[in-house]
Write a protein that holds these residues in place. Structure first.
Motif, PDB file in Angstrom:
ATOM      1  N   ALA A   1      14.582   4.450  29.235  1.00  0.00           N
ATOM      2  CA  ALA A   1      15.043   5.122  28.018  1.00  0.00           C
ATOM      3  C   ALA A   1      15.981   6.288  28.324  1.00  0.00           C
ATOM      4  O   ALA A   1      16.955   6.500  27.603  1.00  0.00           O
ATOM      5  N   ASN A   2      15.682   7.054  29.394  1.00  0.00           N
ATOM      6  CA  ASN A   2      16.421   8.284  29.697  1.00  0.00           C
ATOM      7  C   ASN A   2      16.573   9.129  28.424  1.00  0.00           C
ATOM      8  O   ASN A   2      17.674   9.359  27.920  1.00  0.00           O
TER       9      ASN A   2
ATOM     10  N   LYS B   1      19.903  23.329  31.412  1.00  0.00           N
ATOM     11  CA  LYS B   1      20.197  22.991  32.799  1.00  0.00           C
ATOM     12  C   LYS B   1      19.199  21.972  33.333  1.00  0.00           C
ATOM     13  O   LYS B   1      19.560  21.018  34.043  1.00  0.00           O
ATOM     14  N   LYS B   2      17.932  22.142  32.981  1.00  0.00           N
ATOM     15  CA  LYS B   2      16.909  21.185  33.405  1.00  0.00           C
ATOM     16  C   LYS B   2      17.130  19.827  32.754  1.00  0.00           C
ATOM     17  O   LYS B   2      16.882  18.784  33.374  1.00  0.00           O
ATOM     18  N   ASP B   3      17.584  19.832  31.495  1.00  0.00           N
ATOM     19  CA  ASP B   3      17.871  18.554  30.819  1.00  0.00           C
ATOM     20  C   ASP B   3      18.930  17.764  31.570  1.00  0.00           C
ATOM     21  O   ASP B   3      18.783  16.550  31.798  1.00  0.00           O
ATOM     22  N   LEU B   4      19.999  18.429  31.940  1.00  0.00           N
ATOM     23  CA  LEU B   4      21.080  17.750  32.656  1.00  0.00           C
ATOM     24  C   LEU B   4      20.609  17.248  34.018  1.00  0.00           C
ATOM     25  O   LEU B   4      20.950  16.130  34.438  1.00  0.00           O
ATOM     26  N   ALA B   5      19.810  18.054  34.712  1.00  0.00           N
ATOM     27  CA  ALA B   5      19.307  17.634  36.022  1.00  0.00           C
ATOM     28  C   ALA B   5      18.405  16.411  35.894  1.00  0.00           C
ATOM     29  O   ALA B   5      18.485  15.471  36.703  1.00  0.00           O
ATOM     30  N   THR B   6      17.554  16.397  34.861  1.00  0.00           N
ATOM     31  CA  THR B   6      16.666  15.247  34.660  1.00  0.00           C
ATOM     32  C   THR B   6      17.457  13.999  34.300  1.00  0.00           C
ATOM     33  O   THR B   6      17.157  12.896  34.783  1.00  0.00           O
ATOM     34  N   GLN B   7      18.463  14.147  33.440  1.00  0.00           N
ATOM     35  CA  GLN B   7      19.282  12.989  33.077  1.00  0.00           C
ATOM     36  C   GLN B   7      20.019  12.421  34.279  1.00  0.00           C
ATOM     37  O   GLN B   7      20.075  11.197  34.463  1.00  0.00           O
ATOM     38  N   HIS B   8      20.585  13.283  35.103  1.00  0.00           N
ATOM     39  CA  HIS B   8      21.284  12.815  36.304  1.00  0.00           C
ATOM     40  C   HIS B   8      20.304  12.141  37.274  1.00  0.00           C
ATOM     41  O   HIS B   8      20.640  11.133  37.920  1.00  0.00           O
ATOM     42  N   ARG B   9      19.097  12.682  37.354  1.00  0.00           N
ATOM     43  CA  ARG B   9      18.090  12.091  38.240  1.00  0.00           C
ATOM     44  C   ARG B   9      17.716  10.687  37.767  1.00  0.00           C
ATOM     45  O   ARG B   9      17.619   9.753  38.575  1.00  0.00           O
ATOM     46  N   ILE B  10      17.501  10.528  36.475  1.00  0.00           N
ATOM     47  CA  ILE B  10      17.121   9.212  35.948  1.00  0.00           C
ATOM     48  C   ILE B  10      18.270   8.221  36.101  1.00  0.00           C
ATOM     49  O   ILE B  10      18.058   7.039  36.420  1.00  0.00           O
TER      50      ILE B  10
END
Length: 538
Positions: free
Chosen positions: A371-372, A278-287
């Motif tokens: 890079a994301n 869940k944190k991975d997806l949130a970080t990717q969307h943020r970037i």
């Protein structure tokens, strides 16, 4: 606006990277700002306190059962026996539930709850047996897994579980991958040089992996505690064996970590019991939402128009993306280290001087935004949980990893003040209503030599400059070819002229061929015939 005020949202004091206990090692947000050593000390202190409380609870329950048994000796009738039996069963259930809860929270070894004593057996032997089992469970609950069972015992335990109808762990029954087999062979070849200690290390490592395969219900923190306890125990034993040779101990521990984590990777990386995905997806969307952030907003001292700088930026992006393809925490740290070194090289080429920490962090943030990296949070958590703690506490690996954690935290908290923007512009950029790049292109319809340029125009002018340079070079090559051709023609004419002059000075005389020796003798016809050989019969 001064350079200092421009960096106010990105600058991180180097003291903030260190452990909050002041031990001098690098801290980590996952450990509440502490280093791994101080965090384990705090954890062990809280754990010991909980152990003492649970031990006191177990002894209290045992005394209550003994007192209940003693009071039941005066009862003679059967009806009085039934209430005591219910009382004992209630106490047993309560005790079993509490001990099992303690095991689930602390134990890195055993997940089996103690069996209930039969409620119908009321006697002194039953109470003593139950009390001994309770104390034995508490002793075994806080023993290290590699001290409790050997590989043979672990195999026997798995056989018993199979007879009881339990499903074996998929990590044991699945086919080993090619990489796992290669790492296992390399580990065995490495341990052959250690002879007897190598066999003991291999035996303990295999026993630990087999024991961990039966702990698939543990949480990520409990799995991490098991691995870190094994690292600490193994390191202490190696330090005793090698008589304090830190370099040899680290070399062996690197191989142990590689072997263990390659085998356990699929079970401990991004486990289902955590919210890492869940944190991975949130970080990717943020970037992705911050795609509009430019290099000028972050005050990054890198000029990507320099080809060598651009190459180092691309290499840094490739390294941080490659981190997700590695299995061993040490290999993931190596990717972060290579990425950071490329960043320092790019800054040094741009500024013609060594890079500082204030230059490095904003550039690292820029690289992460471009890079994301896939599963960034999962990789950070995996390194934090299962890497050899000595690597995260000191050295360049620990420093670069701590800065990466700071970069990710900055990206999550990025706001208008950090980028020196107004709140209105920041919201419009985040919502996609406007883009700073479009505004830059509209503001520079006729880029001058002293003004800035949009990235597209800069690329176009750089291409024109390169074409102009290629044209001048082409002209120089053609001029050189014409000169070479003229030289060849002149050389040929000079050679012909010299040959003619030599022929005129030394003319060529053609003489008749020489005659035979007797060609002048006119009376050859009067000579006798030549002698012929004769054969005489004897």
């Amino acid at each position: 606006m001064s350079q200092k005020s421009e960096r106010r949202g990105i600058h991180v004091d180097q003291s903030e990277l260190l452990c909050k206990k002041g031990c001098g090692y690098y801290g980590n947000a996952a450990w509440q700002g502490l280093c791994s050593k101080c965090w384990r000390e705090e954890y062990q202190r809280a754990r010991q306190k909980q152990i003492q409380e649970d031990w006191a609870l177990a002894e209290k329950l045992q005394r209550e059962e003994e007192a209940a048994y003693a009071s039941s000796q005066g009862a003679q009738s059967q009806p009085s026996l039934t209430p005591f039996s219910k009382f004992e069963e209630k106490k047993t259930n309560e005790k079993t539930r509490k001990v099992t809860t303690v095991k689930k929270f602390f134990s890195p070894s055993s997940r089996t709850a103690p069996k209930k004593a039969p409620s119908e057996k009321v006697g002194k032997v039953s109470v003593e047996r139950h009390g001994d089992a309770l104390l034995r469970d508490l002793r075994g609950m806080f023993s290290q897994p590699w001290e409790m069972m050997s590989p043979a015992e672990a195999l026997a335990g798995r056989l018993r579980e199979s007879h009881e109808g339990k499903t074996p762990s998929p990590s044991i029954t699945r086919q080993s991958s090619i990489e796992t087999d290669r790492v296992s062979r390399d580990f065995v070849d490495f341990l052959k040089n250690l002879q007897k200690p190598g066999r003991e290390i291999h035996k303990q490592s295999r026993a630990f992996i087999e024991n961990m395969a039966n702990k698939k219900d543990l949480g990520a923190d409990e799995l991490s505690e098991c691995v870190q306890d094994f690292y600490q125990n193994m390191s202490d034993r190696l330090m005793t064996h090698f008589k304090g040779s830190t370099e040899r101990v680290e070399r062996v521990m690197d191989q142990v970590e590689k072997y263990i984590m390659t085998r356990l990777y699929k079970n401990v990386f991004c486990p289902e019991t955590t919210d890492d995905e869940k944190k991975d997806l949130a970080t990717q969307h943020r970037i992705r939402a911050l795609h509009w952030v430019t290099i000028q907003m972050l005050c990054v001292p890198v000029d990507e128009e320099i080809p060598e700088v651009s190459d180092n930026v691309v290499k840094a992006i490739t390294d941080v993306i490659e981190m997700d393809s590695k299995r061993v925490p040490r290999d993931k740290l190596a990717c972060i280290t290579r990425c950071s070194k490329h960043i320092f090289t790019a800054i040094k080429i741009t500024k013609n001087e060594p890079a500082s920490a204030d230059d490095f962090l904003p550039t690292l943030i820029y690289i992460v935004l471009k890079a994301n990296p896939p599963r960034l949070q999962s990789n950070i958590q995996y390194i934090t949980r299962f890497c050899n703690p000595s690597r995260l506490m000191t050295g360049e690996d620990g420093y670069y990893f701590t800065n990466l954690c700071c970069a990710v935290a900055f990206i999550e908290k990025l706001d208008a003040q950090s980028l020196n923007l107004s709140a209105e512009d920041f919201e419009r950029y985040m919502s996609g209503q406007a883009s700073p790049r479009k505004q830059e292109a509209e503001a520079w319809p006729q880029p001058g030599p002293a003004g800035g340029r949009s990235p597209g125009l800069s690329q176009a002018y750089r291409s024109l400059d390169q074409l102009t340079g290629l044209g001048a070079r082409h002209d120089r090559v053609l001029e050189g070819a014409r000169g070479l051709q003229s030289d060849l023609i002149g050389w040929q004419e000079s050679v012909e002229r010299e040959v003619r002059e030599i022929l005129e000075k030394y003319p060529l005389e053609i003489r008749p061929p020489a005659s035979a020796i007797d060609s002048d003798n006119v009376e050859n016809d009067r000579l006798p015939p030549p002698l012929q050989p004769q054969v005489f019969a004897g």
